[in-house]
Design a protein around this motif. Structure first.
Motif, PDB file in Angstrom:
ATOM      1  N   LYS A  79       0.835  -1.222   0.000  1.00 58.91           N
ATOM      2  CA  LYS A  79       0.000   0.000   0.000  1.00 58.91           C
ATOM      3  C   LYS A  79       0.859   1.257   0.000  1.00 58.91           C
ATOM      4  CE  LYS A  79      -4.440  -1.379   1.765  1.00 58.91           C
ATOM      5  NZ  LYS A  79      -4.830  -2.410   2.635  1.00 58.91           N
ATOM      6  N   SER A  80       2.036   1.174   0.620  1.00 60.98           N
ATOM      7  CA  SER A  80       2.888   2.360   0.707  1.00 60.98           C
ATOM      8  C   SER A  80       3.452   2.789  -0.652  1.00 60.98           C
ATOM      9  CB  SER A  80       4.046   2.118   1.689  1.00 60.98           C
ATOM     10  OG  SER A  80       4.965   1.202   1.154  1.00 60.98           O
ATOM     11  N   PRO A  83       0.801   5.329  -3.785  1.00 54.92           N
ATOM     12  CA  PRO A  83       0.867   6.743  -4.181  1.00 54.92           C
ATOM     13  C   PRO A  83       1.856   7.006  -5.317  1.00 54.92           C
ATOM     14  CG  PRO A  83       0.849   6.579  -1.797  1.00 54.92           C
ATOM     15  CD  PRO A  83       0.969   5.184  -2.336  1.00 54.92           C
ATOM     16  N   GLU A  86       0.111   5.892  -8.404  1.00 56.19           N
ATOM     17  CA  GLU A  86      -0.917   6.876  -8.778  1.00 56.19           C
ATOM     18  C   GLU A  86      -0.296   8.076  -9.487  1.00 56.19           C
ATOM     19  OE1 GLU A  86      -4.530   7.630  -6.234  1.00 56.19           O
ATOM     20  OE2 GLU A  86      -3.179   6.726  -4.749  1.00 56.19           O
ATOM     21  N   ASP A  87       0.807   8.579  -8.946  1.00 57.10           N
ATOM     22  CA  ASP A  87       1.495   9.721  -9.578  1.00 57.10           C
ATOM     23  C   ASP A  87       1.961   9.371 -10.987  1.00 57.10           C
ATOM     24  OD1 ASP A  87       1.064  11.198  -7.322  1.00 57.10           O
ATOM     25  OD2 ASP A  87       3.112  10.989  -6.541  1.00 57.10           O
ATOM     26  N   GLU A  90      -1.052   9.145 -13.302  1.00 54.51           N
ATOM     27  CA  GLU A  90      -1.524  10.503 -13.570  1.00 54.51           C
ATOM     28  C   GLU A  90      -0.691  11.137 -14.682  1.00 54.51           C
ATOM     29  OE1 GLU A  90      -3.955  13.884 -12.776  1.00 54.51           O
ATOM     30  OE2 GLU A  90      -4.068  12.030 -11.623  1.00 54.51           O
ATOM     31  N   ASP A 118      -8.388   5.317 -11.081  1.00 54.77           N
ATOM     32  CA  ASP A 118      -8.941   4.598  -9.921  1.00 54.77           C
ATOM     33  C   ASP A 118      -9.086   3.106 -10.199  1.00 54.77           C
ATOM     34  OD1 ASP A 118      -9.043   6.974  -8.555  1.00 54.77           O
ATOM     35  OD2 ASP A 118     -11.222   7.273  -8.800  1.00 54.77           O
ATOM     36  N   VAL A 121      -5.494   1.573 -10.392  1.00 55.34           N
ATOM     37  CA  VAL A 121      -4.881   1.497  -9.056  1.00 55.34           C
ATOM     38  C   VAL A 121      -5.493   0.342  -8.262  1.00 55.34           C
ATOM     39  CG1 VAL A 121      -4.711   2.672  -6.809  1.00 55.34           C
ATOM     40  CG2 VAL A 121      -4.097   3.890  -8.903  1.00 55.34           C
ATOM     41  N   ASP A 125      -3.465  -2.876  -7.028  1.00 56.82           N
ATOM     42  CA  ASP A 125      -3.447  -3.222  -5.608  1.00 56.82           C
ATOM     43  C   ASP A 125      -3.642  -4.723  -5.417  1.00 56.82           C
ATOM     44  OD1 ASP A 125      -3.212  -2.574  -2.961  1.00 56.82           O
ATOM     45  OD2 ASP A 125      -5.348  -2.180  -2.670  1.00 56.82           O
TER      46      ASP A 125
END
Length: 198
Positions: A79-80, A83, A86-87, A90, A118, A121, A125
């Protein structure tokens, strides 16, 4: 008067014999023939056995493949990194995709980019633990810690091995030398008292 030197001579002998014993842990590095006796330092002579025991200890007691596997597949650790993913997504959807496919980018607005991101991601996950697990299973043989440690320690030069052990145990070796001197002094003092009680 020379009889009173006995404790000091005994102290020197005690210190010197312990100093020699410590030196003989590492020297001579190569076997030396002295008549019927072959001399070699304990660590150079037993380096392979030492390496095997250390490798087994590391793999069994300190750090097993299962420990590494559990750490790398820990859901919190995975999970860490989300992000970062995601970046990256994006940037990909807003910059790289329009550059690569300008026509497609005309139909993708902010809300679509957010929806795509979304969904991706969420899928990643789920996918990351499976990918990491599969990767680790494929590299299990390469991550044979016992073999790796055994080979590394076996291939240390005698100088390197001595340097490592001296670095770890320098104070203990010094203590052994001093204890030899102290015990030698006490034994010499007892000899002096037994031969010359008054």
């Amino acid at each position: 008067m020379s009889i009173y030197l006995i404790p000091f001579i005994s102290a020197f002998i005690g210190w010197f014999t312990n100093w020699i014993a410590i030196k003989m842990l590492f020297h001579p590095r190569e076997p030396k023939k002295l008549g019927f006796i072959t001399l070699q330092g304990i660590f150079p002579k037993r380096q392979r056995q030492f390496a095997e025991k250390l490798g087994k200890l590391v793999a069994d007691e300190l750090l097993s493949f299962d420990d590494i596997h559990n750490k790398l597949t820990d859901p919190e650790k995975i999970k860490s990194i989300i992000p970062v993913v995601e970046d990256h997504l994006e940037h990909f959807l807003r910059v790289k995709l329009p550059d690569a496919m300008p026509v497609l980018s005309m139909f993708i607005g902010d809300s679509t980019i957010k929806q795509i991101k979304d969904v991706l991601v969420k899928e990643l996950d789920t996918l990351f633990p499976i990918m990491i697990d599969k990767y680790l299973q494929n590299t299990r043989e390469d991550l044979d810690l016992e073999r790796i440690v055994t080979e590394k320690v076996s291939n240390f030069s005698s100088d390197k091995l001595e340097q490592i052990l001296q670095g770890i145990m320098a104070r203990e070796f010094r203590f052994v030398e001093i204890i030899g001197g102290v015990l030698g002094f006490v034994i010499g003092l007892m000899q002096l008292l037994m031969t010359n009680p008054f």
